[in-house]
Each structure stands twice: as C-alpha cells, then as structure tokens.
Design a protein around this motif. Structure first.
Motif, mmCIF file in Angstrom:
data_model
loop_
_atom_site.group_PDB
_atom_site.id
_atom_site.type_symbol
_atom_site.label_atom_id
_atom_site.label_comp_id
_atom_site.label_asym_id
_atom_site.label_seq_id
_atom_site.Cartn_x
_atom_site.Cartn_y
_atom_site.Cartn_z
ATOM 1 N N GLY A 72 0.800 -1.211 0.000
ATOM 2 C CA GLY A 72 0.000 0.000 0.000
ATOM 3 C C GLY A 72 0.835 1.264 0.000
ATOM 4 N N GLU A 73 0.174 2.384 0.229
ATOM 5 C CA GLU A 73 0.798 3.691 0.079
ATOM 6 C C GLU A 73 0.863 4.456 1.390
ATOM 7 O OE1 GLU A 73 -1.787 6.871 -1.658
ATOM 8 O OE2 GLU A 73 -2.874 5.164 -2.499
ATOM 9 N N SER A 74 1.577 5.584 1.345
ATOM 10 C CA SER A 74 1.804 6.381 2.551
ATOM 11 C C SER A 74 0.648 7.315 2.871
ATOM 12 C CB SER A 74 3.101 7.193 2.422
ATOM 13 O OG SER A 74 3.085 8.013 1.264
ATOM 14 N N ASP A 75 -0.365 7.363 2.026
ATOM 15 C CA ASP A 75 -1.583 8.109 2.343
ATOM 16 C C ASP A 75 -2.625 7.113 2.839
ATOM 17 O OD1 ASP A 75 -3.322 10.204 2.660
ATOM 18 O OD2 ASP A 75 -3.908 10.295 0.547
ATOM 19 N N GLY A 76 -3.051 7.258 4.062
ATOM 20 C CA GLY A 76 -4.024 6.350 4.646
ATOM 21 C C GLY A 76 -3.625 5.886 6.031
ATOM 22 N N PRO A 77 -2.583 5.042 6.143
ATOM 23 C CA PRO A 77 -2.181 4.568 7.476
ATOM 24 C C PRO A 77 -1.801 5.677 8.459
ATOM 25 C CG PRO A 77 -1.306 3.109 5.804
ATOM 26 C CD PRO A 77 -1.916 4.271 5.073
ATOM 27 N N PRO A 78 -1.037 6.720 8.059
ATOM 28 C CA PRO A 78 -0.759 7.797 9.016
ATOM 29 C C PRO A 78 -2.016 8.532 9.471
ATOM 30 C CG PRO A 78 0.885 7.810 7.283
ATOM 31 C CD PRO A 78 -0.203 6.881 6.839
ATOM 32 N N GLY A 79 -2.950 8.776 8.555
ATOM 33 C CA GLY A 79 -4.202 9.403 8.930
ATOM 34 C C GLY A 79 -5.016 8.529 9.866
ATOM 35 N N SER A 250 -7.203 17.577 0.291
ATOM 36 C CA SER A 250 -6.153 17.565 -0.721
ATOM 37 C C SER A 250 -5.350 16.272 -0.644
ATOM 38 C CB SER A 250 -5.235 18.774 -0.531
ATOM 39 O OG SER A 250 -4.240 18.791 -1.524
ATOM 40 N N VAL A 251 -5.042 15.852 0.579
ATOM 41 C CA VAL A 251 -4.410 14.563 0.870
ATOM 42 C C VAL A 251 -5.258 13.928 1.963
ATOM 43 C CG1 VAL A 251 -2.338 13.423 1.767
ATOM 44 C CG2 VAL A 251 -2.108 15.435 0.280
ATOM 45 N N SER A 252 -5.618 12.672 1.803
ATOM 46 C CA SER A 252 -6.544 12.058 2.761
ATOM 47 C C SER A 252 -6.013 12.109 4.190
ATOM 48 C CB SER A 252 -6.844 10.616 2.352
ATOM 49 O OG SER A 252 -7.576 10.587 1.145
ATOM 50 N N ASN A 253 -4.709 11.886 4.363
ATOM 51 C CA ASN A 253 -4.136 12.002 5.710
ATOM 52 C C ASN A 253 -4.489 13.344 6.340
ATOM 53 O OD1 ASN A 253 -2.852 9.511 5.635
ATOM 54 N ND2 ASN A 253 -0.833 10.345 5.151
ATOM 55 N N TRP A 254 -4.402 14.402 5.550
ATOM 56 C CA TRP A 254 -4.646 15.738 6.087
ATOM 57 C C TRP A 254 -6.099 15.880 6.547
ATOM 58 C CZ3 TRP A 254 -1.919 19.283 1.905
ATOM 59 C CH2 TRP A 254 -0.559 18.927 1.859
ATOM 60 N N GLU A 293 5.446 5.944 -1.026
ATOM 61 C CA GLU A 293 4.816 7.030 -1.774
ATOM 62 C C GLU A 293 4.371 6.481 -3.131
ATOM 63 O OE1 GLU A 293 6.047 8.647 -4.634
ATOM 64 O OE2 GLU A 293 8.066 7.831 -4.767
ATOM 65 N N MET A 294 3.197 6.937 -3.562
ATOM 66 C CA MET A 294 2.516 6.273 -4.672
ATOM 67 C C MET A 294 2.992 6.706 -6.057
ATOM 68 S SD MET A 294 0.359 3.917 -5.096
ATOM 69 C CE MET A 294 -0.772 3.206 -6.274
ATOM 70 N N PHE A 301 10.489 10.301 1.397
ATOM 71 C CA PHE A 301 9.699 10.952 2.446
ATOM 72 C C PHE A 301 8.644 11.844 1.797
ATOM 73 C CE2 PHE A 301 9.523 14.048 6.149
ATOM 74 C CZ PHE A 301 8.876 13.158 6.997
ATOM 75 N N ILE A 302 7.637 11.186 1.208
ATOM 76 C CA ILE A 302 6.651 11.863 0.369
ATOM 77 C C ILE A 302 5.276 11.220 0.597
ATOM 78 C CG2 ILE A 302 5.878 12.010 -2.061
ATOM 79 C CD1 ILE A 302 8.710 12.681 -2.838
ATOM 80 N N VAL A 303 4.234 12.042 0.538
ATOM 81 C CA VAL A 303 2.848 11.561 0.589
ATOM 82 C C VAL A 303 2.070 12.215 -0.541
ATOM 83 C CG1 VAL A 303 0.757 11.347 1.968
ATOM 84 C CG2 VAL A 303 2.984 11.373 3.107
ATOM 85 N N ASP A 304 1.543 11.414 -1.455
ATOM 86 C CA ASP A 304 0.772 11.944 -2.593
ATOM 87 C C ASP A 304 1.503 13.078 -3.310
ATOM 88 O OD1 ASP A 304 -1.276 10.168 -2.478
ATOM 89 O OD2 ASP A 304 -2.838 11.616 -2.044
ATOM 90 N N GLY A 305 2.796 12.923 -3.493
ATOM 91 C CA GLY A 305 3.580 13.919 -4.212
ATOM 92 C C GLY A 305 4.061 15.077 -3.368
ATOM 93 N N THR A 306 3.527 15.237 -2.157
ATOM 94 C CA THR A 306 3.943 16.339 -1.283
ATOM 95 C C THR A 306 5.056 15.868 -0.353
ATOM 96 O OG1 THR A 306 2.333 15.835 0.464
ATOM 97 C CG2 THR A 306 1.612 17.288 -1.320
ATOM 98 N N ALA A 307 6.020 16.736 -0.092
ATOM 99 C CA ALA A 307 7.112 16.387 0.816
ATOM 100 C C ALA A 307 6.574 16.086 2.212
ATOM 101 C CB ALA A 307 8.117 17.536 0.889
#
Length: 342
Positions: A72-79, A250-254, A293-294, A301-307
């Motif tokens: 999987g990706e870095s957007d989701g689990p941190p959120g 903008s990013v699901s984690n956010w 990062e996807m 050290f990236i999430v959905d293209g953002t640092a």
C-alpha cells in the motif's frame, strides 16, 4: 475553528500530470450537500457525541497494491493512526483498524509511532491496552458475509474510512485514474453499518474513496474519470458508497488530521494531535513498513507527491490553531483593555 481547518486541509498541491484543479470544487459540492457547516467540525462533533469510553470504533484504510506498492501507500495509514490517537486518548474508546492483510504492516507501524499499540482485541477492550486489528479475507466472495460478521461481533459505535477505495456502480474498485483494482470490497462494512444505523465517516481525495457516494452525481459529471475508465466498458471510478459525514481533502491524511484536530478542539486537549516530530516518526514508520509514496513507488519521504515536511507543517498549523482557540482570552500587555461586548 472548523472553517479554517477545512481550508487548511483542502489546499491543493498536485502535479499537473494527475487529476488537478479539482479539490475546491469537490469540497464546495460536499459542503453544500452536507448542509453548509464546516465538514471537519460536523464529523468530529458527531464522533464526540456518539462514541463513549469503552466503545469500539472501526477505522478502515488501505490503498495501493502489488506489483507497484505491495503493502500500500503512505496516504491512509498515518491518517488512520492520527484518528486512532484522538479516539483512544481523547474519547477513551477502542480503535480497531480494518484492512487487508497486505496493508496491515504500515497500519500497525503507523499506529505504534502514534503511541497507539495494536494488541489482541481482548487486551484492547477489557484492559485498555491500545487498539486492535482485523484483516479481511482474501477471497472477494467472502467479504460480504465477513463484514456482517465483524459488525455483529464487535458492535462498533462508529465506522471511519480514510483513503479506502470503494466500488463503483458496477461493483468494481478503481484507482483514481481509471485502472481497475483486484482487491476485496470493504464497502460492505459500511453497507452493514448503515443497515444498523451505526455512525459512518468518510475521508478521501479523488472520488474513488468510500464516502464520495454522498456527491456521486456531481462527481460523475465533474471528475476526469467520472464516466470512463482505462478499459472498455467501464462506467467511471466514482464510488457509490456514501457515509453519514464526508470530508474531501487535498491529501486524505490531512483530512484525518483535521477531524482529529476538531475532536481535540471539542475536548479542549491539544495533546490529542501528534506533534510535527511525531508526524515525522509516523510517516517514516509507514514508509519503512512498506507503505510507500505512490507516484514512483519508493520509500522517499513523500505523501501523494507532497514532501513529508508539508505534512509536518499541516500538523504544526493545526496544533497552533487549536492552541490559540482553546486558550484563555489574553490580550497581553500592549493592547489595553478589551471592549466589553453585549
């Protein structure tokens, strides 16, 4: 507070090669459909009013698959970890992560970095030793019955989705750019929750995540892949799964951080939100556990293209907004007396 939390977590940062220039319009549609109040505030208020100490809350997450990102990706689990932190330490409830086996390592690692240990459910429920984990069957034909079974067994008071893909009107799960995904459908958990009138919350960023069913018709017309896919015969990527409360970000984690911040606001407790330093640890733990990062499928050290530093900055801004909003009124020494209000 909710107004500016929503503004912060919907600041779009996207490469023009991807679906871009869409978050403001999506947010505006969701807010209008949701009655006009700030969406993060609505979701957090519902959770605070519904979830009591000792209750179970399902947190459903996991996106991205082999061969690109096998865990999987870095957007989701941190959120998910951030919400679990607010739910565990703030609401004193039991967060139970619901995900696929392939996504479990980044979820568990992120939660641990957020100081929510993932234990056996008995220890979490009866001795308050953190959260727990449920993994879905790998056979898609078993998912519906499994969803019914876990909702009956665990009796959650709320079910939250963060960056979890949902099925379209053909029952097919897609990536945001029209690629079909070979995965189980965790939307069944939300269908079962709706039947039982259990509170549901959805967070997503691109139209294919659970929750976007709230604005299905709008997304079908607005999204670049609202009515088509990258294969013949597809009817679009937009999921039909709606939730009681829905926040596009903008990013699901956010978006998850925003709802966690609003829970902290209602409870007047800044410590429920991770610090920027903890956010770094959470992201690094996720990446190290395979939640990559996807964009290029790496452990950068990236999430959905953002640092990653951008996520740390979002956390810092949320914490400062929270600190100032819950502090006692204080004009300092240089502003004179406050004008009395009627």
């Amino acid at each position: 507070m909710g107004e500016y939390v929503d503004r912060l977590v919907t600041v779009e940062m996207r490469n023009r090669g991807m679906n871009h220039g869409i978050i403001k319009q999506i947010y505006d549609a969701a807010r209008a459909e949701g009655g006009g109040r700030p969406l993060s505030a609505q979701a957090a208020e519902a959770l605070v009013n519904t979830v009591k100490p000792g209750d179970v809350v399902f947190i459903v997450t996991g996106a991205g698959y082999a061969p690109e990102v096998p865990n999987g990706e870095s957007d989701g689990p941190p959120g998910a970890a951030s919400l679990a932190r607010a739910i565990y330490w703030g609401l004193k409830a039991i967060p139970v992560f619901v995900t696929e086996e392939c996504h479990a390592p980044p979820v568990v690692a992120s939660a641990k970095a957020a100081a929510v240990m993932v234990r056996e459910f008995d220890l979490a429920k009866n001795r308050r030793m953190g959260g727990a984990l449920i993994t879905a069957p790998t056979d898609r034909n078993q998912t519906k019955a499994w969803a019914e079974q876990i909702v009956e067994e665990y009796q959650p008071k709320a079910v939250i989705s963060i960056e979890r893909l949902g099925p379209n009107d053909q029952g097919i799960v897609h990536g945001s750019t029209g690629v079909a995904k070979e995965c189980v459908d965790l939307g069944h958990v939300f269908v079962e929750a709706k039947k039982r009138k259990i509170l549901t919350v959805g967070i997503g960023d691109n139209g294919n995540e659970i929750g976007f069913g709230r604005i299905y018709d709008f997304m079908r017309d607005f999204h670049p892949y609202g009515r088509e896919t990258q294969y013949p015969g597809g009817t679009g990527v937009i999921t039909v799964i709606a939730t009681d409360y829905f926040l596009p970000a903008s990013v699901s984690n956010w978006g998850a951080y925003g709802i966690a911040a609003m829970i902290a606001f209602f409870l007047k407790n800044q410590d429920l939100i991770q610090t920027p330093e903890m956010e770094r640890k959470i992201l690094e733990a996720c990446l190290d556990a395979g939640g990559w990062e996807m964009r290029y499928c790496t452990s950068r050290f990236i999430v959905d293209g953002t640092a990653g530093e951008s996520s740390m900055s979002i956390v810092q801004l949320l914490r400062d907004m929270l600190r100032l909003n819950i502090a006692e009124p204080d004009r300092g020494l240089s502003h004179g007396k406050m004008k009395e209000q009627a």
